[in-house]
Scaffold this motif. Structure first.
Motif, PDB file in Angstrom:
ATOM      1  N   PHE A   1      57.579   7.212  17.249  1.00  0.00           N
ATOM      2  CA  PHE A   1      58.907   7.206  17.879  1.00  0.00           C
ATOM      3  C   PHE A   1      59.450   8.631  17.945  1.00  0.00           C
ATOM      4  CE2 PHE A   1      63.542   7.182  17.304  1.00  0.00           C
ATOM      5  CZ  PHE A   1      63.951   6.419  18.391  1.00  0.00           C
ATOM      6  N   ASP A   2      59.289   9.373  16.827  1.00  0.00           N
ATOM      7  CA  ASP A   2      59.765  10.764  16.777  1.00  0.00           C
ATOM      8  C   ASP A   2      59.031  11.655  17.789  1.00  0.00           C
ATOM      9  OD1 ASP A   2      61.552  10.115  14.802  1.00  0.00           O
ATOM     10  OD2 ASP A   2      60.249  10.743  13.150  1.00  0.00           O
ATOM     11  N   LEU A   3      57.776  11.301  18.094  1.00  0.00           N
ATOM     12  CA  LEU A   3      56.995  12.070  19.083  1.00  0.00           C
ATOM     13  C   LEU A   3      57.287  11.622  20.519  1.00  0.00           C
ATOM     14  CD1 LEU A   3      53.484  12.162  17.319  1.00  0.00           C
ATOM     15  CD2 LEU A   3      55.038  14.100  17.639  1.00  0.00           C
ATOM     16  N   ASN A   4      58.228  10.668  20.643  1.00  0.00           N
ATOM     17  CA  ASN A   4      58.570  10.115  21.961  1.00  0.00           C
ATOM     18  C   ASN A   4      57.344   9.534  22.661  1.00  0.00           C
ATOM     19  OD1 ASN A   4      60.433   9.430  23.952  1.00  0.00           O
ATOM     20  ND2 ASN A   4      60.035  11.296  25.116  1.00  0.00           N
ATOM     21  N   TYR A   5      56.387   9.037  21.837  1.00  0.00           N
ATOM     22  CA  TYR A   5      55.165   8.389  22.334  1.00  0.00           C
ATOM     23  C   TYR A   5      54.351   9.298  23.256  1.00  0.00           C
ATOM     24  CZ  TYR A   5      57.968   4.694  20.393  1.00  0.00           C
ATOM     25  OH  TYR A   5      58.764   3.956  19.533  1.00  0.00           O
ATOM     26  N   GLN A   6      54.385  10.613  22.973  1.00  0.00           N
ATOM     27  CA  GLN A   6      53.567  11.594  23.700  1.00  0.00           C
ATOM     28  C   GLN A   6      52.664  12.277  22.661  1.00  0.00           C
ATOM     29  OE1 GLN A   6      54.235  12.211  27.205  1.00  0.00           O
ATOM     30  NE2 GLN A   6      55.672  10.502  27.033  1.00  0.00           N
ATOM     31  N   PHE A   7      51.377  11.951  22.674  1.00  0.00           N
ATOM     32  CA  PHE A   7      50.476  12.503  21.659  1.00  0.00           C
ATOM     33  C   PHE A   7      49.032  12.310  22.117  1.00  0.00           C
ATOM     34  CE2 PHE A   7      51.559   8.143  20.778  1.00  0.00           C
ATOM     35  CZ  PHE A   7      50.353   7.526  20.476  1.00  0.00           C
ATOM     36  N   GLU A   8      48.101  12.892  21.368  1.00  0.00           N
ATOM     37  CA  GLU A   8      46.672  12.758  21.700  1.00  0.00           C
ATOM     38  C   GLU A   8      45.981  11.846  20.703  1.00  0.00           C
ATOM     39  OE1 GLU A   8      44.815  16.586  22.002  1.00  0.00           O
ATOM     40  OE2 GLU A   8      45.472  16.850  24.090  1.00  0.00           O
ATOM     41  N   ILE A   9      45.054  11.023  21.209  1.00  0.00           N
ATOM     42  CA  ILE A   9      44.223  10.212  20.309  1.00  0.00           C
ATOM     43  C   ILE A   9      42.760  10.509  20.598  1.00  0.00           C
ATOM     44  CG2 ILE A   9      45.859   8.308  20.034  1.00  0.00           C
ATOM     45  CD1 ILE A   9      44.060   6.690  21.975  1.00  0.00           C
ATOM     46  N   LYS A  10      41.931  10.319  19.573  1.00  0.00           N
ATOM     47  CA  LYS A  10      40.479  10.412  19.735  1.00  0.00           C
ATOM     48  C   LYS A  10      39.910   9.014  19.563  1.00  0.00           C
ATOM     49  CE  LYS A  10      38.964  15.071  18.781  1.00  0.00           C
ATOM     50  NZ  LYS A  10      38.256  15.973  17.895  1.00  0.00           N
ATOM     51  N   VAL A  11      39.006   8.661  20.468  1.00  0.00           N
ATOM     52  CA  VAL A  11      38.415   7.324  20.424  1.00  0.00           C
ATOM     53  C   VAL A  11      36.899   7.423  20.375  1.00  0.00           C
ATOM     54  CG1 VAL A  11      38.198   5.095  21.597  1.00  0.00           C
ATOM     55  CG2 VAL A  11      40.352   6.345  21.726  1.00  0.00           C
ATOM     56  N   ASN A  12      36.325   6.653  19.447  1.00  0.00           N
ATOM     57  CA  ASN A  12      34.867   6.494  19.380  1.00  0.00           C
ATOM     58  C   ASN A  12      34.573   5.052  19.768  1.00  0.00           C
ATOM     59  OD1 ASN A  12      32.197   6.116  18.706  1.00  0.00           O
ATOM     60  ND2 ASN A  12      32.297   7.373  16.853  1.00  0.00           N
ATOM     61  N   PHE A  13      34.135   4.853  21.012  1.00  0.00           N
ATOM     62  CA  PHE A  13      33.915   3.501  21.530  1.00  0.00           C
ATOM     63  C   PHE A  13      32.711   2.811  20.893  1.00  0.00           C
ATOM     64  CE2 PHE A  13      36.253   5.621  24.966  1.00  0.00           C
ATOM     65  CZ  PHE A  13      37.248   4.689  25.230  1.00  0.00           C
ATOM     66  N   SER A  14      31.805   3.596  20.317  1.00  0.00           N
ATOM     67  CA  SER A  14      30.565   3.017  19.778  1.00  0.00           C
ATOM     68  C   SER A  14      30.611   2.842  18.267  1.00  0.00           C
ATOM     69  CB  SER A  14      29.377   3.923  20.116  1.00  0.00           C
ATOM     70  OG  SER A  14      29.452   5.115  19.354  1.00  0.00           O
ATOM     71  N   ALA A  15      31.572   3.507  17.611  1.00  0.00           N
ATOM     72  CA  ALA A  15      31.669   3.541  16.141  1.00  0.00           C
ATOM     73  C   ALA A  15      30.431   4.185  15.506  1.00  0.00           C
ATOM     74  CB  ALA A  15      31.912   2.148  15.560  1.00  0.00           C
ATOM     75  N   GLU A  16      29.613   4.867  16.318  1.00  0.00           N
ATOM     76  CA  GLU A  16      28.484   5.660  15.796  1.00  0.00           C
ATOM     77  C   GLU A  16      28.927   7.121  15.732  1.00  0.00           C
ATOM     78  OE1 GLU A  16      25.690   4.323  14.878  1.00  0.00           O
ATOM     79  OE2 GLU A  16      25.495   2.445  16.010  1.00  0.00           O
ATOM     80  N   THR A  17      28.484   7.866  14.720  1.00  0.00           N
ATOM     81  CA  THR A  17      28.777   9.303  14.711  1.00  0.00           C
ATOM     82  C   THR A  17      28.014   9.950  15.868  1.00  0.00           C
ATOM     83  OG1 THR A  17      26.899   9.883  13.305  1.00  0.00           O
ATOM     84  CG2 THR A  17      28.980   9.283  12.184  1.00  0.00           C
ATOM     85  N   ILE A  18      28.469  11.085  16.312  1.00  0.00           N
ATOM     86  CA  ILE A  18      27.799  11.777  17.423  1.00  0.00           C
ATOM     87  C   ILE A  18      26.348  12.102  17.059  1.00  0.00           C
ATOM     88  CG2 ILE A  18      28.569  14.117  16.768  1.00  0.00           C
ATOM     89  CD1 ILE A  18      28.673  12.995  20.403  1.00  0.00           C
ATOM     90  N   GLU A  19      26.126  12.414  15.784  1.00  0.00           N
ATOM     91  CA  GLU A  19      24.752  12.737  15.324  1.00  0.00           C
ATOM     92  C   GLU A  19      23.855  11.500  15.403  1.00  0.00           C
ATOM     93  OE1 GLU A  19      27.617  15.611  13.898  1.00  0.00           O
ATOM     94  OE2 GLU A  19      27.516  13.434  13.511  1.00  0.00           O
ATOM     95  N   ASP A  20      24.383  10.353  14.923  1.00  0.00           N
ATOM     96  CA  ASP A  20      23.595   9.106  14.976  1.00  0.00           C
ATOM     97  C   ASP A  20      23.371   8.674  16.420  1.00  0.00           C
ATOM     98  OD1 ASP A  20      23.394   9.028  12.272  1.00  0.00           O
ATOM     99  OD2 ASP A  20      24.927   7.495  11.947  1.00  0.00           O
ATOM    100  N   ALA A  21      24.389   8.869  17.249  1.00  0.00           N
ATOM    101  CA  ALA A  21      24.266   8.501  18.663  1.00  0.00           C
ATOM    102  C   ALA A  21      23.163   9.316  19.346  1.00  0.00           C
ATOM    103  CB  ALA A  21      25.603   8.704  19.379  1.00  0.00           C
ATOM    104  N   GLU A  22      23.063  10.590  18.976  1.00  0.00           N
ATOM    105  CA  GLU A  22      22.013  11.452  19.536  1.00  0.00           C
ATOM    106  C   GLU A  22      20.627  10.953  19.137  1.00  0.00           C
ATOM    107  OE1 GLU A  22      22.681  15.519  18.479  1.00  0.00           O
ATOM    108  OE2 GLU A  22      24.508  15.688  19.692  1.00  0.00           O
TER     109      GLU A  22
END
Length: 400
Positions: free
Chosen positions: A246-267
């Motif tokens: 609310f304090d950020l006025n709903y303007q912010f960045e999120i990071k999403v991992n759609f696979s729930a795998e780490t980038i290393e495991d995904a590679e």
């Protein structure tokens, strides 16, 4: 002579308290400003009513409440989801536990819960008065004067279960209670991004979501909507960080991992697939646990021709693809209400409530419960359970 109780608010907490009150001791009126009672109960769980959650240890149960967890421990130790199930079963409304531990009526209809409450109230000869807006409550010497749009009522006891509208909080402030300003909780994130275009309704069994700025990470099922992202992973974050967002006025960045795998495991997973199926086209390759539509969109956003063979995918293309899949950054630009189940963070200061019986420490013979308190939970039946437990304590105290 019977004492008079006025229940202000015909929602979950108000009805459950009234349903447990002793009709030999009390004359009860439930005042509801809308034309119908139990409206949140009706729409909960897509009209099936998510009554509670199969978490039967109070110490575990309180972990689902961003605000009020300490205070609710003693409340749940007296009445918890197992007691809720028993209460409804005793009134011929059996409940069932679903695979995700949410609990619903076996009938799959919220009307079963509503009918049960109305029957209890009717059998006790308690009165439901709808289209009645409480404008003011005045403390007299030994009683309360409740002023409404249809006239005045006298009460020996007040059960205040209005929900967290600003007007209802103002009435309490005028009586001497302190309140925490209410802000939305349980909401979806509005995002405009080409990766999500054309994909509403696409879901992910398990994803990881984080807001780096607020140092919070949550995981769980995720859903793409017309407006952006929703699902338990998003809703949990929105509840835990309701005030900060609310304090950020709903303007912010999120990071999403759609696979729930780490980038290393995904590679590694990608490299193994490439070795085993070099001639397969990348568009038809089922490498990660995502839908075909989402995979096609990932390829389009990464500018990779779906007809290309897996063996021909360059290191740079693979990197681009896995970055979008495992660590995509989105700009959130606002929020949307989660379905119609509007929940707020904020309400009456908890230190002003006696959690042994939910009575006000400021006002005599005045009880407060439900969303009007600065208590809220993540989605899954937890908000209702707080209502049932608090209401049961109030009724037990009044019944003596």
């Amino acid at each position: 002579m019977k004492k008079k109780i006025i229940v202000v608010g015909g929602g979950a907490a108000g009805f459950f308290c009234a349903a447990n009150l002793d009709e030999k001791k009390y004359e009860v009126k439930i005042l509801e400003q809308n034309s119908d009672v139990l409206q949140k109960v009706k729409i909960s769980g897509g009209g099936r009513c998510n009554v509670t959650h199969a978490c039967f240890d109070p110490r575990d149960l309180v972990k689902f409440y961003p605000r009020g967890n300490k205070e609710l421990l003693s409340v749940f130790s007296k009445f918890q989801p197992g007691d809720t199930m028993e209460w409804f079963a005793n009134r011929n409304v059996p409940l069932k536990i679903e695979n995700d531990n949410r609990i619903f009526p076996e009938s799959n209809s919220s009307q079963s819960i509503i009918n049960c409450f109305k029957k209890e109230i009717q059998e006790k000869n308690f009165e439901i008065v709808t289209k009645t807006t409480v404008r003011e409550i005045q403390k007299t010497e030994n009683q309360y004067l409740v002023k409404t749009n249809i006239g005045e009522f006298i009460a020996d006891y007040i059960i205040y279960t209005t929900g967290s509208s600003p007007k209802s909080l103002k009435i309490l402030e005028n009586l001497g209670h302190k309140t925490v300003p209410a802000v939305p909780s349980l909401f979806t994130f509005n995002i405009h991004d080409e990766l999500l275009n054309e994909l509403p309704g696409t879901s992910f069994e398990w994803a990881e979501v984080s807001i780096p700025k607020l140092k919070i990470e949550e995981s769980g099922p995720l859903l793409i909507t017309h407006w952006g992202l929703s699902g338990p992973a998003i809703l949990k974050i929105s509840a835990w960080k309701a005030r900060e967002l609310f304090d950020l006025n709903y303007q912010f960045e999120i990071k999403v991992n759609f696979s729930a795998e780490t980038i290393e495991d995904a590679e590694i997973i990608f490299a193994e697939f490439k070795q085993q199926h070099p001639k397969k086209t990348i568009g038809q390759s089922k490498i990660f646990n995502v839908t075909q539509r989402f995979w096609n969109q990932l390829l389009a956003v990464s500018r990779i021709n779906p007809e290309k063979q897996v063996a021909q995918i360059s290191q740079k293309e693979m990197r681009s693809l896995l970055d979008q899949l495992c660590r995509k950054t989105f700009k959130v630009e606002g929020k949307s209400t989660f379905k119609d189940e509007f929940v707020t963070a904020g309400g009456v200061e908890l230190k002003e409530i006696n959690f042994k019986n939910m009575s006000s420490k400021i006002l005599e013979n005045f009880y407060i419960a439900g969303e009007v308190l600065n208590i809220d939970a993540v989605t899954g039946g937890f908000n209702f359970q707080a209502c049932w437990s608090e209401a049961w304590l109030m009724a037990e105290d009044l019944n003596g």
